[in-house]
Design an enzyme around this catalytic site. Structure first.
Site, PDB file in Angstrom:
ATOM      1  N   ARG A   1       1.097  -1.042   0.086  1.00  0.00           N
ATOM      2  CA  ARG A   1      -0.063   0.070  -0.181  1.00  0.00           C
ATOM      3  C   ARG A   1       0.710   1.353  -0.107  1.00  0.00           C
ATOM      4  O   ARG A   1       1.206   1.425   0.843  1.00  0.00           O
ATOM      5  CB  ARG A   1      -0.695  -0.261   1.298  1.00  0.00           C
ATOM      6  CG  ARG A   1      -1.565   0.640   0.419  1.00  0.00           C
ATOM      7  CD  ARG A   1      -3.057   1.217   2.344  1.00  0.00           C
ATOM      8  NE  ARG A   1      -2.170   1.536   3.339  1.00  0.00           N
ATOM      9  CZ  ARG A   1      -2.462   1.581   4.822  1.00  0.00           C
ATOM     10  NH1 ARG A   1      -3.135   0.069   4.954  1.00  0.00           N
ATOM     11  NH2 ARG A   1      -1.575   1.570   5.621  1.00  0.00           N
TER      12      ARG A   1
ATOM     13  N   HIS B   1      -4.032   4.604   4.304  1.00  0.00           N
ATOM     14  CA  HIS B   1      -5.160   3.816   4.605  1.00  0.00           C
ATOM     15  C   HIS B   1      -6.830   4.787   3.816  1.00  0.00           C
ATOM     16  O   HIS B   1      -7.084   4.503   3.193  1.00  0.00           O
ATOM     17  CB  HIS B   1      -5.496   3.669   5.502  1.00  0.00           C
ATOM     18  CG  HIS B   1      -6.022   2.469   5.637  1.00  0.00           C
ATOM     19  ND1 HIS B   1      -6.965   1.218   5.454  1.00  0.00           N
ATOM     20  CD2 HIS B   1      -7.452   2.567   6.387  1.00  0.00           C
ATOM     21  CE1 HIS B   1      -7.077   0.668   5.404  1.00  0.00           C
ATOM     22  NE2 HIS B   1      -8.321   0.917   6.653  1.00  0.00           N
TER      23      HIS B   1
ATOM     24  N   TYR C   1       4.208   4.430  11.234  1.00  0.00           N
ATOM     25  CA  TYR C   1       4.468   3.121  11.102  1.00  0.00           C
ATOM     26  C   TYR C   1       5.354   2.140  10.541  1.00  0.00           C
ATOM     27  O   TYR C   1       5.220   1.029  10.352  1.00  0.00           O
ATOM     28  CB  TYR C   1       2.626   2.442  11.771  1.00  0.00           C
ATOM     29  CG  TYR C   1       2.361   2.896  10.232  1.00  0.00           C
ATOM     30  CD1 TYR C   1       1.941   1.980   9.231  1.00  0.00           C
ATOM     31  CD2 TYR C   1       1.313   3.354  10.407  1.00  0.00           C
ATOM     32  CE1 TYR C   1       1.218   2.065   7.593  1.00  0.00           C
ATOM     33  CE2 TYR C   1       0.360   3.968   9.723  1.00  0.00           C
ATOM     34  CZ  TYR C   1       0.653   3.072   8.555  1.00  0.00           C
ATOM     35  OH  TYR C   1      -0.616   3.656   6.899  1.00  0.00           O
TER      36      TYR C   1
END
Length: 193
Positions: free
Chosen positions: A88, A92, A101
């Site tokens: 990804r 998100h 992260y």
């Protein structure tokens, strides 16, 4: 429901192809802390179906895997679970901050495998694509998108009760009652100006 669906697809030998897009993250949690399985594909083995793991950044590899799975399904071979491993690249959601992260280095490496960039390079190296074709195709796509937006934004006259006719494929008493109430309210409003 996902696992139940896979289980019953295998039990009933359903002609189903399931693709799991493994983008390495469950929102902000790495896949490795979401499951102890080494792959997501192997989960299909427990249901008794064929599984494949494919490079999700390689459109040709995905096409081959999906084609094989569809052929199997059409020939009565039942379901297949395909794990397309990708990454990804974006956040998100708009509220997500992936810098909390994952590292810039991870993202940089992932961009080098980005499917559109990778495919364009492959096509160019084969002599099947060039900058002129890219510009022409981009202009054509832009024109189609602009036309679709124009059509979408053009008002269309519809009956006020149109949505009631498209809630379910078959008639339901509760929806019919709500529809009748709606029409009666419209009539009352029309009578009272």
């Amino acid at each position: 429901s996902f696992h139940e669906g896979l289980n019953f697809a295998a039990v009933w030998n359903a002609p189903m192809v399931t693709i799991v897009q493994n983008n390495q993250w469950a929102i902000s949690i790495p896949r490795g802390t979401q499951t102890a399985s080494e792959t997501l594909a192997q989960k299909g083995i427990a249901y008794g179906m064929p599984v494949m793991q494919v490079d999700g950044n390689d459109p040709l590899a995905v096409w081959v895997a999906v084609s094989e799975a569809i052929d199997r399904a059409r020939q009565g071979g039942g379901p297949t679970l395909i794990e397309a491993v990708t990454y990804r690249l974006m956040m998100h959601t708009t509220a997500d901050d992936p810098t909390k992260y994952r590292t810039d280095e991870d993202e940089k490496c992932a961009w080098e495998k980005e499917p559109l960039i990778r495919t364009r390079k492959w096509l160019t190296d084969k002599g099947w694509w060039d900058d002129a074709q890219e510009e022409s195709y981009a202009a054509e796509c832009k024109e189609k998108v602009e036309q679709a937006v124009k059509e979408f934004e053009t008002p269309v006259e519809r009956d006020m009760d149109e949505p009631f006719r498209h809630v379910y494929g078959t008639e339901h008493a509760v929806i019919r009652e709500q529809h009748e109430d709606f029409l009666a309210n419209l009539a009352r409003e029309a009578d009272h100006g």
